[in-house]
Design a protein around this motif. Sequence first.
Motif, short mmCIF file in Angstrom:
data_model
loop_
_atom_site.label_atom_id
_atom_site.label_comp_id
_atom_site.label_asym_id
_atom_site.label_seq_id
_atom_site.Cartn_x
_atom_site.Cartn_y
_atom_site.Cartn_z
N GLU A 76 22.24 16.21 8.08
CA GLU A 76 21.54 15.64 6.93
C GLU A 76 21.42 14.13 7.04
OE1 GLU A 76 23.98 16.81 3.70
OE2 GLU A 76 23.33 18.90 3.73
N ALA A 77 20.39 13.60 6.39
CA ALA A 77 20.21 12.15 6.26
C ALA A 77 20.33 11.78 4.80
CB ALA A 77 18.85 11.73 6.81
N HIS A 78 21.06 10.71 4.53
CA HIS A 78 21.20 10.17 3.18
C HIS A 78 20.67 8.74 3.21
CE1 HIS A 78 23.83 13.64 2.45
NE2 HIS A 78 24.32 13.37 3.67
N ILE A 79 19.56 8.53 2.57
CA ILE A 79 18.83 7.27 2.70
C ILE A 79 18.79 6.54 1.36
CG2 ILE A 79 16.64 6.22 3.41
CD1 ILE A 79 16.07 8.93 4.87
N GLN A 80 19.38 5.33 1.33
CA GLN A 80 19.35 4.51 0.13
C GLN A 80 18.07 3.69 0.10
OE1 GLN A 80 21.72 3.98 -2.64
NE2 GLN A 80 19.74 3.16 -3.30
N CYS A 81 17.28 3.85 -0.95
CA CYS A 81 16.01 3.15 -1.07
C CYS A 81 16.06 2.15 -2.24
CB CYS A 81 14.86 4.14 -1.31
SG CYS A 81 14.65 5.33 0.01
N LYS A 82 15.31 1.08 -2.08
CA LYS A 82 15.22 0.09 -3.15
C LYS A 82 14.15 0.53 -4.14
CE LYS A 82 13.01 -3.76 -2.43
NZ LYS A 82 12.65 -5.10 -1.89
N THR A 228 5.46 4.14 3.64
CA THR A 228 4.14 4.30 3.03
C THR A 228 4.27 4.37 1.51
OG1 THR A 228 3.35 5.51 4.97
CG2 THR A 228 2.08 5.75 2.95
N PHE A 229 5.28 5.09 1.04
CA PHE A 229 5.56 5.15 -0.40
C PHE A 229 5.87 3.76 -0.95
CE2 PHE A 229 8.52 5.43 -3.94
CZ PHE A 229 7.93 6.37 -4.78
N GLY A 230 6.66 2.97 -0.17
CA GLY A 230 7.01 1.62 -0.60
C GLY A 230 5.79 0.71 -0.70
N LYS A 231 4.88 0.80 0.28
CA LYS A 231 3.67 -0.02 0.24
C LYS A 231 2.80 0.35 -0.97
CE LYS A 231 3.43 -0.78 5.24
NZ LYS A 231 2.66 -0.50 6.48
N THR A 232 2.71 1.63 -1.26
CA THR A 232 1.90 2.10 -2.39
C THR A 232 2.44 1.56 -3.70
OG1 THR A 232 1.38 4.12 -1.18
CG2 THR A 232 0.98 4.14 -3.55
N ASN A 233 3.77 1.41 -3.80
CA ASN A 233 4.41 0.97 -5.03
C ASN A 233 4.91 -0.48 -4.97
OD1 ASN A 233 4.73 3.57 -6.86
ND2 ASN A 233 5.13 4.21 -4.75
N ASN A 234 4.39 -1.26 -4.00
CA ASN A 234 4.73 -2.69 -3.87
C ASN A 234 6.23 -2.93 -3.75
OD1 ASN A 234 1.97 -3.50 -4.10
ND2 ASN A 234 2.11 -3.26 -6.34
N LEU A 235 6.88 -2.15 -2.90
CA LEU A 235 8.32 -2.30 -2.65
C LEU A 235 8.52 -2.73 -1.20
CD1 LEU A 235 9.58 0.96 -4.41
CD2 LEU A 235 9.80 -1.36 -5.28
N LYS A 236 8.88 -3.99 -0.99
CA LYS A 236 9.12 -4.49 0.36
C LYS A 236 10.54 -4.12 0.79
CE LYS A 236 5.91 -8.39 0.10
NZ LYS A 236 5.76 -9.86 0.22
N GLY A 237 10.68 -3.69 2.02
CA GLY A 237 11.99 -3.33 2.54
C GLY A 237 12.61 -2.20 1.74
N ILE A 238 11.85 -1.14 1.51
CA ILE A 238 12.32 -0.05 0.65
C ILE A 238 13.54 0.65 1.22
CG2 ILE A 238 10.66 1.56 1.72
CD1 ILE A 238 10.55 3.02 -0.98
#
Length: 260
Positions: A76-82, A228-238
């Motif tokens: 599994e991968a556990h990914i912390q996103c901003k 791609t989700f980060g760019k759509t929602n204006n999140l740099k370094g997501i």
Amino acid sequence: MLPIVRTTGRRCTAFTIRSALKNNATTATPLTLTRTFVSKKKKKAAARENPDALDIQEAVRVLHAFEVGNPQHQIEAHIQCKIEKSTPLIRGSVVLPRNIKQEATILVFATGKQAEEAVAAGAQFVGGQELIEKVQNGELKFDKCISTPAMFPAVTKIARVLGPKGLMPTVKKGTVTDDIANIVRTSKGSFDFKGDKRGVLHTGIGKVNFEAKDIEANLGVILEELRTFGKTNNLKGIIQNVVLSSTRGPGIVIAGGPSI
């Protein structure tokens, strides 16, 4: 300028940096003052870097060692996103380079020629009103649900059945469409993932019997979809942190995870 106090035995002498430089000019050995500068970005990066982090190849090797005799256990991968308060729930659908599970069971609400196209594309359940009744009675088990625009008004009547399971077709997800054949083929091999309210994504990316290159390839596709989700929602370094684990293995921080 504040004086610097030097103590020598019982005598105490006060002098300034300027006077020290002036006095040093008459001596044979020059006084060299050096100063190093470290950018704030480097300081922050050093503070964030986990000393126990491993590269993905080594991390997979460790997890394989913990899972000897359990080739079907999951990695599994556990990914912390901003995320921010206004950020919608993280979700996405990708086609993994190496599929984790068997092909999805597809149900399509369609009639006429579009129903024939769905069957030809590999959909297991295809029909109109009679299919809606079977779904409402809980007679069918399936993983993906697709509808034509013509059938969608009738499908909304069972939204209470499909919605809680995440199976309700929507235009936003692309599961309400006239291009039935193409969406059925894509859905059979697609992999869906969803983050929690804190912006942490927990998802399987392979099995213990997968090679490290397969694990890395699957992880890379998911991370790219998150960017791609980060760019759509204006999140740099997501992507902030990536951890791999297995059914019985430990959680291992991946070195350079956000840049994979």
